[in-house]
Design a protein around this motif. Structure first.
Motif, mmCIF file in Angstrom:
data_model
loop_
_atom_site.group_PDB
_atom_site.id
_atom_site.type_symbol
_atom_site.label_atom_id
_atom_site.label_comp_id
_atom_site.label_asym_id
_atom_site.label_seq_id
_atom_site.Cartn_x
_atom_site.Cartn_y
_atom_site.Cartn_z
ATOM 1 N N ASP A 84 5.439 -5.630 71.413
ATOM 2 C CA ASP A 84 4.068 -5.205 71.694
ATOM 3 C C ASP A 84 3.920 -3.695 71.712
ATOM 4 O OD1 ASP A 84 3.269 -7.862 71.974
ATOM 5 O OD2 ASP A 84 3.848 -7.896 74.095
ATOM 6 N N GLY A 85 5.014 -3.003 71.479
ATOM 7 C CA GLY A 85 4.964 -1.544 71.458
ATOM 8 C C GLY A 85 5.145 -0.894 72.821
ATOM 9 N N LYS A 86 5.415 -1.677 73.863
ATOM 10 C CA LYS A 86 5.624 -1.128 75.201
ATOM 11 C C LYS A 86 7.006 -0.487 75.268
ATOM 12 C CE LYS A 86 5.544 -2.326 80.121
ATOM 13 N NZ LYS A 86 4.605 -1.234 80.442
ATOM 14 N N GLU A 87 7.059 0.752 75.751
ATOM 15 C CA GLU A 87 8.309 1.500 75.751
ATOM 16 C C GLU A 87 9.002 1.483 77.108
ATOM 17 O OE1 GLU A 87 7.574 5.469 74.445
ATOM 18 O OE2 GLU A 87 7.622 4.937 72.308
ATOM 19 N N LEU A 88 10.325 1.478 77.054
ATOM 20 C CA LEU A 88 11.161 1.659 78.237
ATOM 21 C C LEU A 88 12.072 2.849 77.961
ATOM 22 C CD1 LEU A 88 12.430 0.720 80.973
ATOM 23 C CD2 LEU A 88 14.043 -0.613 79.598
#
Length: 352
Positions: free
Chosen positions: A195-199
């Motif tokens: 989903d394109g969520k970054e960590l």
């Protein structure tokens, strides 16, 4: 009889440790701060140094830097002794060329084992170490033949590359072509889901190496590296890095960095799986306070709220709520996007 230089500003620890070493059969020189320690070493060259990090006049990092730069002292086995256990301190010491790292309190057997191991290893390797052959036994390239007294020597007199803020250094899936060293600025490594969520998996500040994991694994990058602000990087080509690893001192220090990297990933996973959000935010602030390495004062945290949320592994809105609660409780101070931890002990001991 081997001579050990003990540099420690705490009188009780210095006297007790010196007594243990003398009873074991070592000749011990002592100093109450880094400056005195360097002066002692220049007068009588020790066979090994045990040095505290947090000291007045000249701290342990400064002592090791002088040892690395002085031909008379370069190559002496160096053990850091400190009560600080943050990974950033461990990593910085290893990158500067420390051979081992003991945390207070330590027992007698741990101390003596570390000393014996370093002295034995030093006798086998010799000092200073010169890289003169590549892995296949043939002479290495001219650039790879150098005296190594610490990892920072690897980047001496190399070309510096400017990287602009938010510029990608490499992206996930790329094949590794070089080792990177941060001469100035800050770089983050990130992983994104579908989903394109970054960590954010790690932060690298001035004096840090990164990109070595993929080089050691001979595998594509599993994350992307992005400059947080304008930075200056030094590149070491993959082929030369592999040649440099044939030096036992260099290889050993990168193994230590890799071990720290793995340990940090494990701690991060356990924290996300079992700790409350408040606990995760508190631990992240404490870690960043000790190891940001940014140009501001060391107790200031200068990261965007989005980046801080990506380190914690939560939504930005949730992070803002927790920070607001911490501020109301007097645990932190926020001014123009800069965070200062006011009560680290309370953050550390809180049972959330």
């Amino acid at each position: 009889m081997k001579t050990i230089l003990l540099i420690e500003d705490n009188d009780g620890i210095r006297e007790n440790t010196a007594e243990i070493l003398e009873l074991t059969g070592y000749h011990v020189l002592t100093a109450g701060n880094g400056k005195e320690g360097v002066e002692q070493a220049l007068t009588i060259r020790p066979d090994l140094v045990i040095c505290d990090i947090m000291m007045p006049v000249l701290d342990g990092y400064g002592v090791l830097h002088i040892f690395n730069r002085n031909p008379q002292l370069a190559g002496i086995p160096f053990i850091f002794l400190t009560a600080k256990t943050e990974r950033a301190d461990f990593r910085r010491g290893m990158e500067l060329g420390a051979d081992d790292y003991l945390t207070k309190p330590f027992d007698e057997s741990e101390l003596l084992s570390a000393i014996e191991g370093r002295l034995k290893r030093f006798e086998q390797v010799g000092s200073p170490v010169t890289i003169a052959q590549s892995a296949n036994g043939q002479p290495a390239s001219a650039d790879a033949v150098r005296h190594i007294s610490g990892l920072t020597d690897l980047v001496t007199d190399r070309k510096v590359h400017a990287v602009r803020r938010k510029q990608y250094v490499y992206t996930e899936g790329d094949d590794p072509t070089r080792l990177y060293y941060v001469k100035s600025g800050n770089v983050k490594t990130v992983r994104a889901n579908s989903d394109g969520k970054e960590l954010i998996t790690d932060l690298y500040s001035t004096g840090s190496f990164f990109g070595y994991v993929a080089l050691l694994e001979h595998a594509p990058y599993t994350d992307s590296a992005v400059a947080i602000d304008d930075a200056e990087l030094v590149y070491i080509a993959s082929d030369e890095f592999q040649q440099l690893l044939t030096d036992p001192r260099v290889g050993q220090q990168f193994i230590r960095l890799l071990a720290g990297y793995v340990s940090e990933r494990e701690s991060q996973l356990v924290s996300m799986a079992y700790n409350s959000l408040r606990r995760r935010v508190a631990d992240t602030l404490l870690r960043l306070q000790q190891g940001t390495g940014q140009t501001a004062a060391p107790d200031l945290i200068q990261l965007s709220r989005d980046d801080l949320a990506s380190i914690v592994g939560t939504a930005t809105e949730s992070l803002i709520r927790i920070l607001s609660e911490f501020r109301q409780d007097g645990l932190i101070e926020q001014t123009h996007g800069v965070i200062r931890v006011l009560q680290p002990d309370k953050l550390r001991r809180a049972n959330w």
